[in-house]
Design a protein around this motif. Structure first.
Motif, PDB file in Angstrom:
ATOM      1  N   HIS A 105     -10.901   4.254  -0.322  1.00  0.00           N
ATOM      2  CA  HIS A 105     -11.304   3.670  -1.599  1.00  0.00           C
ATOM      3  C   HIS A 105     -11.625   4.806  -2.568  1.00  0.00           C
ATOM      4  CE1 HIS A 105     -12.897   1.078  -4.556  1.00  0.00           C
ATOM      5  NE2 HIS A 105     -14.162   1.346  -4.332  1.00  0.00           N
ATOM      6  N   ILE A 106     -10.865   4.877  -3.634  1.00  0.00           N
ATOM      7  CA  ILE A 106     -11.152   5.893  -4.654  1.00  0.00           C
ATOM      8  C   ILE A 106     -12.274   5.311  -5.520  1.00  0.00           C
ATOM      9  CG2 ILE A 106     -10.213   7.258  -6.576  1.00  0.00           C
ATOM     10  CD1 ILE A 106      -8.808   7.914  -3.918  1.00  0.00           C
ATOM     11  N   THR A 107     -13.414   5.968  -5.525  1.00  0.00           N
ATOM     12  CA  THR A 107     -14.560   5.412  -6.249  1.00  0.00           C
ATOM     13  C   THR A 107     -14.683   5.974  -7.661  1.00  0.00           C
ATOM     14  OG1 THR A 107     -15.923   7.114  -5.222  1.00  0.00           O
ATOM     15  CG2 THR A 107     -15.905   4.937  -4.169  1.00  0.00           C
ATOM     16  N   GLN A 108     -14.071   7.138  -7.876  1.00  0.00           N
ATOM     17  CA  GLN A 108     -14.141   7.750  -9.209  1.00  0.00           C
ATOM     18  C   GLN A 108     -12.954   8.679  -9.402  1.00  0.00           C
ATOM     19  OE1 GLN A 108     -17.865   9.797  -9.938  1.00  0.00           O
ATOM     20  NE2 GLN A 108     -17.071  10.556 -11.878  1.00  0.00           N
ATOM     21  N   SER A 109     -12.330   8.552 -10.553  1.00  0.00           N
ATOM     22  CA  SER A 109     -11.180   9.411 -10.809  1.00  0.00           C
ATOM     23  C   SER A 109     -11.033   9.586 -12.318  1.00  0.00           C
ATOM     24  CB  SER A 109      -9.926   8.759 -10.208  1.00  0.00           C
ATOM     25  OG  SER A 109      -8.839   9.647 -10.287  1.00  0.00           O
ATOM     26  N   ASP A 110     -10.708  10.813 -12.737  1.00  0.00           N
ATOM     27  CA  ASP A 110     -10.587  11.081 -14.173  1.00  0.00           C
ATOM     28  C   ASP A 110      -9.375  10.382 -14.783  1.00  0.00           C
ATOM     29  OD1 ASP A 110     -12.794  12.655 -14.087  1.00  0.00           O
ATOM     30  OD2 ASP A 110     -11.691  14.544 -13.849  1.00  0.00           O
ATOM     31  N   ALA A 111      -8.396  10.105 -13.945  1.00  0.00           N
ATOM     32  CA  ALA A 111      -7.182   9.397 -14.384  1.00  0.00           C
ATOM     33  C   ALA A 111      -6.651   8.685 -13.155  1.00  0.00           C
ATOM     34  CB  ALA A 111      -6.160  10.402 -14.907  1.00  0.00           C
ATOM     35  N   ALA A 112      -5.665   7.829 -13.327  1.00  0.00           N
ATOM     36  CA  ALA A 112      -5.115   7.086 -12.191  1.00  0.00           C
ATOM     37  C   ALA A 112      -4.755   8.060 -11.066  1.00  0.00           C
ATOM     38  CB  ALA A 112      -3.884   6.321 -12.636  1.00  0.00           C
ATOM     39  N   TYR A 115       4.666  10.533  -3.512  1.00  0.00           N
ATOM     40  CA  TYR A 115       3.244  10.237  -3.677  1.00  0.00           C
ATOM     41  C   TYR A 115       3.036   8.767  -3.980  1.00  0.00           C
ATOM     42  CZ  TYR A 115       4.735  10.992  -8.514  1.00  0.00           C
ATOM     43  OH  TYR A 115       5.410  10.936  -9.709  1.00  0.00           O
ATOM     44  N   TRP A 116       1.821   8.324  -3.749  1.00  0.00           N
ATOM     45  CA  TRP A 116       1.407   6.976  -4.158  1.00  0.00           C
ATOM     46  C   TRP A 116       0.701   7.119  -5.496  1.00  0.00           C
ATOM     47  CZ3 TRP A 116      -4.147   5.475  -3.411  1.00  0.00           C
ATOM     48  CH2 TRP A 116      -4.410   4.195  -3.926  1.00  0.00           C
ATOM     49  N   ALA A 117       1.083   6.279  -6.462  1.00  0.00           N
ATOM     50  CA  ALA A 117       0.417   6.323  -7.763  1.00  0.00           C
ATOM     51  C   ALA A 117       0.138   4.894  -8.220  1.00  0.00           C
ATOM     52  CB  ALA A 117       1.309   7.026  -8.786  1.00  0.00           C
ATOM     53  N   THR A 118      -0.871   4.768  -9.068  1.00  0.00           N
ATOM     54  CA  THR A 118      -1.245   3.448  -9.594  1.00  0.00           C
ATOM     55  C   THR A 118      -0.932   3.386 -11.087  1.00  0.00           C
ATOM     56  OG1 THR A 118      -3.472   4.215 -10.079  1.00  0.00           O
ATOM     57  CG2 THR A 118      -3.135   3.212  -7.924  1.00  0.00           C
ATOM     58  N   ASP A 119      -1.070   2.192 -11.638  1.00  0.00           N
ATOM     59  CA  ASP A 119      -0.916   2.048 -13.094  1.00  0.00           C
ATOM     60  C   ASP A 119      -2.004   2.872 -13.784  1.00  0.00           C
ATOM     61  OD1 ASP A 119       1.262   0.271 -12.985  1.00  0.00           O
ATOM     62  OD2 ASP A 119      -0.085  -1.392 -12.527  1.00  0.00           O
ATOM     63  N   ASP A 120      -1.706   3.332 -14.987  1.00  0.00           N
ATOM     64  CA  ASP A 120      -2.632   4.227 -15.682  1.00  0.00           C
ATOM     65  C   ASP A 120      -4.064   3.699 -15.762  1.00  0.00           C
ATOM     66  OD1 ASP A 120      -0.725   6.125 -16.015  1.00  0.00           O
ATOM     67  OD2 ASP A 120      -0.184   5.512 -18.063  1.00  0.00           O
ATOM     68  N   ALA A 121      -4.190   2.358 -15.936  1.00  0.00           N
ATOM     69  CA  ALA A 121      -5.532   1.802 -16.143  1.00  0.00           C
ATOM     70  C   ALA A 121      -6.318   1.666 -14.835  1.00  0.00           C
ATOM     71  CB  ALA A 121      -5.411   0.443 -16.810  1.00  0.00           C
ATOM     72  N   VAL A 122      -5.651   1.854 -13.703  1.00  0.00           N
ATOM     73  CA  VAL A 122      -6.318   1.609 -12.410  1.00  0.00           C
ATOM     74  C   VAL A 122      -6.806   2.933 -11.816  1.00  0.00           C
ATOM     75  CG1 VAL A 122      -6.012   0.675 -10.086  1.00  0.00           C
ATOM     76  CG2 VAL A 122      -4.862  -0.401 -12.031  1.00  0.00           C
ATOM     77  N   THR A 123      -8.101   3.160 -11.894  1.00  0.00           N
ATOM     78  CA  THR A 123      -8.619   4.453 -11.425  1.00  0.00           C
ATOM     79  C   THR A 123      -9.437   4.336 -10.141  1.00  0.00           C
ATOM     80  OG1 THR A 123     -10.489   4.190 -12.904  1.00  0.00           O
ATOM     81  CG2 THR A 123      -8.652   5.533 -13.714  1.00  0.00           C
ATOM     82  N   THR A 124      -9.722   3.120  -9.681  1.00  0.00           N
ATOM     83  CA  THR A 124     -10.517   2.988  -8.453  1.00  0.00           C
ATOM     84  C   THR A 124      -9.819   2.076  -7.429  1.00  0.00           C
ATOM     85  OG1 THR A 124     -11.813   1.233  -9.487  1.00  0.00           O
ATOM     86  CG2 THR A 124     -12.746   3.446  -9.557  1.00  0.00           C
ATOM     87  N   PRO A 125      -8.587   2.433  -7.071  1.00  0.00           N
ATOM     88  CA  PRO A 125      -7.840   1.557  -6.153  1.00  0.00           C
ATOM     89  C   PRO A 125      -8.214   1.801  -4.690  1.00  0.00           C
ATOM     90  CG  PRO A 125      -6.534   3.474  -6.693  1.00  0.00           C
ATOM     91  CD  PRO A 125      -7.820   3.636  -7.447  1.00  0.00           C
ATOM     92  N   ASP A 126      -7.675   0.922  -3.834  1.00  0.00           N
ATOM     93  CA  ASP A 126      -7.800   1.047  -2.371  1.00  0.00           C
ATOM     94  C   ASP A 126      -6.425   1.253  -1.772  1.00  0.00           C
ATOM     95  OD1 ASP A 126     -10.396   0.259  -2.554  1.00  0.00           O
ATOM     96  OD2 ASP A 126     -10.009  -1.833  -1.982  1.00  0.00           O
ATOM     97  N   LEU A 127      -6.400   1.951  -0.667  1.00  0.00           N
ATOM     98  CA  LEU A 127      -5.160   2.056   0.107  1.00  0.00           C
ATOM     99  C   LEU A 127      -5.524   1.780   1.562  1.00  0.00           C
ATOM    100  CD1 LEU A 127      -2.410   4.753  -0.145  1.00  0.00           C
ATOM    101  CD2 LEU A 127      -3.306   4.055   2.061  1.00  0.00           C
ATOM    102  N   THR A 128      -4.832   0.833   2.179  1.00  0.00           N
ATOM    103  CA  THR A 128      -5.177   0.459   3.554  1.00  0.00           C
ATOM    104  C   THR A 128      -4.047   0.811   4.516  1.00  0.00           C
ATOM    105  OG1 THR A 128      -6.486  -1.364   2.678  1.00  0.00           O
ATOM    106  CG2 THR A 128      -5.932  -1.474   5.017  1.00  0.00           C
ATOM    107  N   LEU A 129      -4.429   1.397   5.637  1.00  0.00           N
ATOM    108  CA  LEU A 129      -3.462   1.674   6.706  1.00  0.00           C
ATOM    109  C   LEU A 129      -3.720   0.675   7.824  1.00  0.00           C
ATOM    110  CD1 LEU A 129      -3.673   5.582   7.028  1.00  0.00           C
ATOM    111  CD2 LEU A 129      -2.082   4.232   5.637  1.00  0.00           C
ATOM    112  N   ARG A 130      -2.647   0.026   8.284  1.00  0.00           N
ATOM    113  CA  ARG A 130      -2.788  -0.909   9.415  1.00  0.00           C
ATOM    114  C   ARG A 130      -1.984  -0.381  10.586  1.00  0.00           C
ATOM    115  NH1 ARG A 130      -2.953  -4.207   5.129  1.00  0.00           N
ATOM    116  NH2 ARG A 130      -4.809  -5.517   4.991  1.00  0.00           N
ATOM    117  N   PHE A 131      -2.621  -0.347  11.750  1.00  0.00           N
ATOM    118  CA  PHE A 131      -1.951   0.161  12.948  1.00  0.00           C
ATOM    119  C   PHE A 131      -1.569  -0.997  13.869  1.00  0.00           C
ATOM    120  CE2 PHE A 131      -5.281   3.184  11.696  1.00  0.00           C
ATOM    121  CZ  PHE A 131      -4.497   4.275  11.383  1.00  0.00           C
ATOM    122  N   ALA A 132      -0.480  -0.841  14.584  1.00  0.00           N
ATOM    123  CA  ALA A 132      -0.048  -1.874  15.538  1.00  0.00           C
ATOM    124  C   ALA A 132      -1.027  -1.945  16.714  1.00  0.00           C
ATOM    125  CB  ALA A 132       1.364  -1.569  16.026  1.00  0.00           C
TER     126      ALA A 132
END
Ligand code: FUL
Length: 490
Positions: free
Chosen positions: A459-466, A380-397
């Motif tokens: 883009h995770i806009t809201q999350s109870d925890a990371a 899984y992908w996880a972020t630091d505990d304090a980061v609850t609204t991260p982005d993940l980007t997929l780039r295609f060739a």
């Protein structure tokens, strides 16, 4: 190069050690989490319910309790054939209604005469429960049991003695038929009935009458891996899985697996995910005049998106005819449904993309964003505990086209996400293409228009925890399927 410890002052040493510890630690579980059995159950995603009984022969939906067992004779019944059809349709299990509200038992229970043993079916030597248990085993399906708590035939219904009768029957079912993956305790409870000839109304207090805590304790002793299903407005004791709240096969768009209140005002926090049940027909039992009302393959696709695709499971009832066979209308729909699902999910076009994220937990490769593309059970992908609204980007060739988004949280660590958007980079700008609330085990979204892009951003806009994300898949479904399923405006 790390600074050797002897050059560090004490506070700096503490900091360095803390940073290393963070990098190595997996996220702590957030709130209640599923048991292994609940996790396996959720991953099954779709399975069948089978209603066959005296109602199949009377045309009723609820028998009164006075029907003659002699009418039960599904002469061509063949559990192997049904299990084979279901297996080919992608269903993972069968839950059999072993006793419906009329009290007739599909197995030769030693606690009542009201069963298959007093029917002409196989001259009283048949056992539909056994036949299904065996057929499921042969076809790699799991097997479950529905045992109606309400019994409109039993003279003792409503009295304490009935609970012993009910538990005895449950014990037979949980002892004699091999592994049972789920037991279903219907919320329809009490009312008028035959009750051994009394023909009266019998009301029970559904919070206390069945003493579910002890019944489920017994069930778990007999079948340690069993999943207990019950509607949570019927019990102050937490079941493993709850009713989704309707019989349309549709889970709420925001669907939490954590429950904080049970019937009777009992407060707490439990992992009790929803199951979404529906019949492939209008009724739960077979009625010939509903042959032309069988849900189409496309309708089943829609319900799959609205149940499995909303963090629920899909329980699809398919009732046999009086001759015991599944009607060809239903068989065609089931097999057609599988063809459509296979077409939709034929190729995950996100495979091969490069994933980057605004944050990765401790910058540790174990929690890298690329894990969402791996399809591995424990990645899984996880972020630091304090980061609850991260982005993940997929780039295609290459520019890539898709119209279905498939996301999943790593729910073994709890359900966290409350809101997210998906954006595509089109003509030099980010454009929102999907937006929803919860994710949970799986969230499926058909997007309003096909998108062709070389970059997609979650883009995770809201999350109870990371957030802890297990998968991010993209599909290019054939447009007519999405349109026919009502998942895309024509
Ligand atoms: C309902 C029952 O009353 C129906 O007859 C059917 O068994 C369905 C699965 O659950 O509550």
């Amino acid at each position: 190069m790390p600074i050797p410890a002897r050059f560090l002052t004490i506070p700096l040493l503490a900091l360095a050690l803390a940073a290393r510890a963070t990098a190595a630690d997996a996220p702590a579980p957030y709130g209640p989490v599923p048991t292994q059995d609940q996790l396996h159950w959720q991953k099954m995603e779709q399975y069948a319910l089978i209603c066959i009984g005296l109602n199949t022969f009377t045309g009723n939906e609820w028998g009164y309790g006075n029907e003659d067992p002699k009418i039960f004779n599904p002469a061509k019944f063949d559990a192997e054939k049904i299990a084979e059809t279901f297996q080919k349709s992608g269903l993972k299990a069968i839950i059999l209604v072993a006793k419906h509200h009329d009290g007739f038992c599909l197995w030769p229970s030693k606690y009542t005469e009201r069963s298959v043993k007093n029917s002409p079916y196989k001259n009283g030597k048949g056992d539909i429960v056994r036949e299904f248990a065996d057929a499921c085993k042969h076809h790699g399906l799991k097997f479950g049991i529905y045992l109606s708590p309400w019994d409109r035939n039993q003279p003792t219904y409503g009295k304490p003695e009935y609970i012993t009768y009910f538990r005895n029957q449950l014990k037979e079912l949980l002892t004699n038929y091999g592994p049972i993956f789920e037991i279903w305790f219907d919320g329809a409870n009490g009312g008028d009935g035959f009750y051994g000839g009394a023909k009266e109304m019998r009301h029970i207090d559904r919070l206390t009458y069945y003493d579910w805590a002890n019944t489920w304790k017994m069930a778990r002793e007999l079948q340690p891996n069993v999943i207990v299903w019950a509607p949570i407005d019927c019990t102050p004791t937490p079941p493993d899985v709850r009713w989704g709240g309707n019989e349309n096969g549709i889970a709420p768009e925001t669907n939490e697996s954590v429950v904080t209140e049970l019937a009777g005002g009992v407060k707490g926090a439990w992992w009790i995910p929803t199951e979404s049940n529906v019949s492939i027909r209008f009724g739960w039992f077979y009625h010939a005049d509903q042959d032309l009302m069988v849900k189409t393959p496309a309708k089943l696709v829609q319900l799959y998106f609205y149940s499995v695709g909303r963090n629920s499971t899909f329980l699809l009832n398919v009732p046999p005819r009086p001759d015991g066979l599944i009607d060809p209308h239903d068989v065609d729909s089931l097999l057609g449904w599988k063809v459509l699902l296979d077409r939709i999910f034929a190729k995950d076009v996100a495979q091969g993309a490069t994933a980057t994220a605004s944050n990765t937990r401790g910058d540790d490769a174990r929690f890298a964003p690329g894990n969402v593309l791996r399809g591995a059970d424990d990645a899984y992908w996880a972020t630091d505990d304090a980061v609850t609204t991260p982005d993940l980007t997929l780039r295609f060739a290459q520019p890539t086209t898709f119209n279905v988004v498939d996301l999943g949280e790593y729910i073994a660590l709890g359900q966290r996400v409350q809101g997210f958007t998906v954006e595509a980079f089109v003509k030099g700008a980010w454009k929102e293409i999907a937006k929803a609330t919860t994710i949970g085990h799986r969230r499926l979204l058909a997007i309003p228009r096909d998108v062709t892009t070389d970059q997609v951003r979650l883009h995770i806009t809201q999350s109870d925890a990371a957030p802890v994300l297990s998968h991010f898949r993209l599909y290019e479904a054939p447009l007519p399927i999405l349109e026919e399923a009502g998942l895309r405006a024509r």
